[in-house]
Design an enzyme around this catalytic site. Structure first.
Site, PDB file in Angstrom:
ATOM      1  N   MET A 175       0.810  -1.229   0.000  1.00 40.03           N
ATOM      2  CA  MET A 175       0.000   0.000   0.000  1.00 40.03           C
ATOM      3  C   MET A 175       0.844   1.280   0.000  1.00 40.03           C
ATOM      4  O   MET A 175       0.479   2.271   0.627  1.00 40.03           O
ATOM      5  CB  MET A 175      -0.960  -0.006   1.200  1.00 40.03           C
ATOM      6  CG  MET A 175      -1.911  -1.198   1.220  1.00 40.03           C
ATOM      7  SD  MET A 175      -2.913  -1.324  -0.268  1.00 40.03           S
ATOM      8  CE  MET A 175      -4.147  -0.082   0.088  1.00 40.03           C
TER       9      MET A 175
ATOM     10  N   HIS B 113      -3.976  -5.796  -9.269  1.00 41.59           N
ATOM     11  CA  HIS B 113      -5.007  -4.815  -8.913  1.00 41.59           C
ATOM     12  C   HIS B 113      -6.377  -5.481  -9.037  1.00 41.59           C
ATOM     13  O   HIS B 113      -6.639  -6.160 -10.034  1.00 41.59           O
ATOM     14  CB  HIS B 113      -4.915  -3.605  -9.850  1.00 41.59           C
ATOM     15  CG  HIS B 113      -5.938  -2.563  -9.545  1.00 41.59           C
ATOM     16  ND1 HIS B 113      -5.874  -1.780  -8.407  1.00 41.59           N
ATOM     17  CD2 HIS B 113      -7.075  -2.198 -10.187  1.00 41.59           C
ATOM     18  CE1 HIS B 113      -6.920  -0.968  -8.376  1.00 41.59           C
ATOM     19  NE2 HIS B 113      -7.672  -1.208  -9.442  1.00 41.59           N
TER      20      HIS B 113
END
Ligand code: GRF
Length: 218
Positions: free
Chosen positions: A94, A113
């Protein structure tokens, strides 16, 4: 068998995609070896999971660099190079990587993703897919560029969106396809079959009559 490429997986959380890559690499004919797992978050659940597989782990805590992103990325870069890492797989990592890092590792960093890019970049992809009423959703593995959730697409996996889906039920269906496509994508990259050319990925030896290994669909 040609030599297996050394991979580092970068995580921030539970590491289920990391685990799918590690499991695939247990097969000696798989072209990649997971040599290192790095988390930017101390205590991330994925670190323990990697340890259970006997994989070396490290933490590079971004909060220890007083907001200096370059210094954080230099520390990452040093760890990767010291371990002889050849490719980096982001799996729920992240932190955005700067153009400095991406240039150091050009065409050697891949990401997963949870959406069919270029739709739904960013966070909360399943909620947004439901809001938009799309009928097909999925996941994408792509080479990383300095733009978020951008870069040449290696492989996509699609799932149907069902009438009564919630973000959680849709997310589970997408996660199952993530666990299928990430090991396939890493194998294509590590074996040298997936190459970036003119901002697109060409797959050597792909059968053009079939969807081939780069589209997984329901
Ligand atoms: C996955 O949905 C991945 O696509 C996204 O972050 C999530 C990480 O999950 N980038 P996990 O840590 O691999 O379980």
């Amino acid at each position: 068998m040609s030599e297996r490429k050394k991979i580092a997986v970068l995580i921030s959380g539970r590491g289920s995609n990391m685990a799918s890559l590690i499991s695939a690499s247990m097969d000696p004919s798989y072209p990649a070896e997971i040599a290192l797992v790095i988390s930017n978050k101390p205590g991330a659940a994925g670190l323990e999971r990697a340890g259970e597989f006997g994989i070396e782990t490290a933490t590079v805590d971004h909060t220890e660099f007083s907001g200096d992103r370059q210094a954080f990325e230099r520390a990452l870069d040093e760890k990767l190079k010291a371990r002889g890492i050849e490719f980096v797989a982001l799996a729920g990592f992240m932190r955005l990587l700067s153009s400095w890092f991406v240039t150091q590792w050009r065409d050697r960093v891949i990401n997963i993703h949870p959406a069919l890019l270029p739709s739904f970049k960013g966070l909360h992809t399943h909620e947004r897919a439901l809001e938009e009423g799309v009928k097909l959703h999925g996941a994408t593995v792509h080479f990383v560029s300095a733009e978020m959730d951008d870069g040449p697409i290696i492989i996509q996996g699609a799932v149907p969106v069902l009438e009564d889906d919630t973000p959680d039920t849709l997310g589970e269906r997408v996660l199952a396809v993530e666990h299928k496509i990430y090991p396939k994508a890493l194998a294509l990259v590590a074996s040298g079959r997936a190459k970036v050319k003119d901002h697109r990925v060409a797959i050597a030896g792909e059968d053009t009559e079939q969807a081939g290994p780069v589209l997984i669909w329901p």
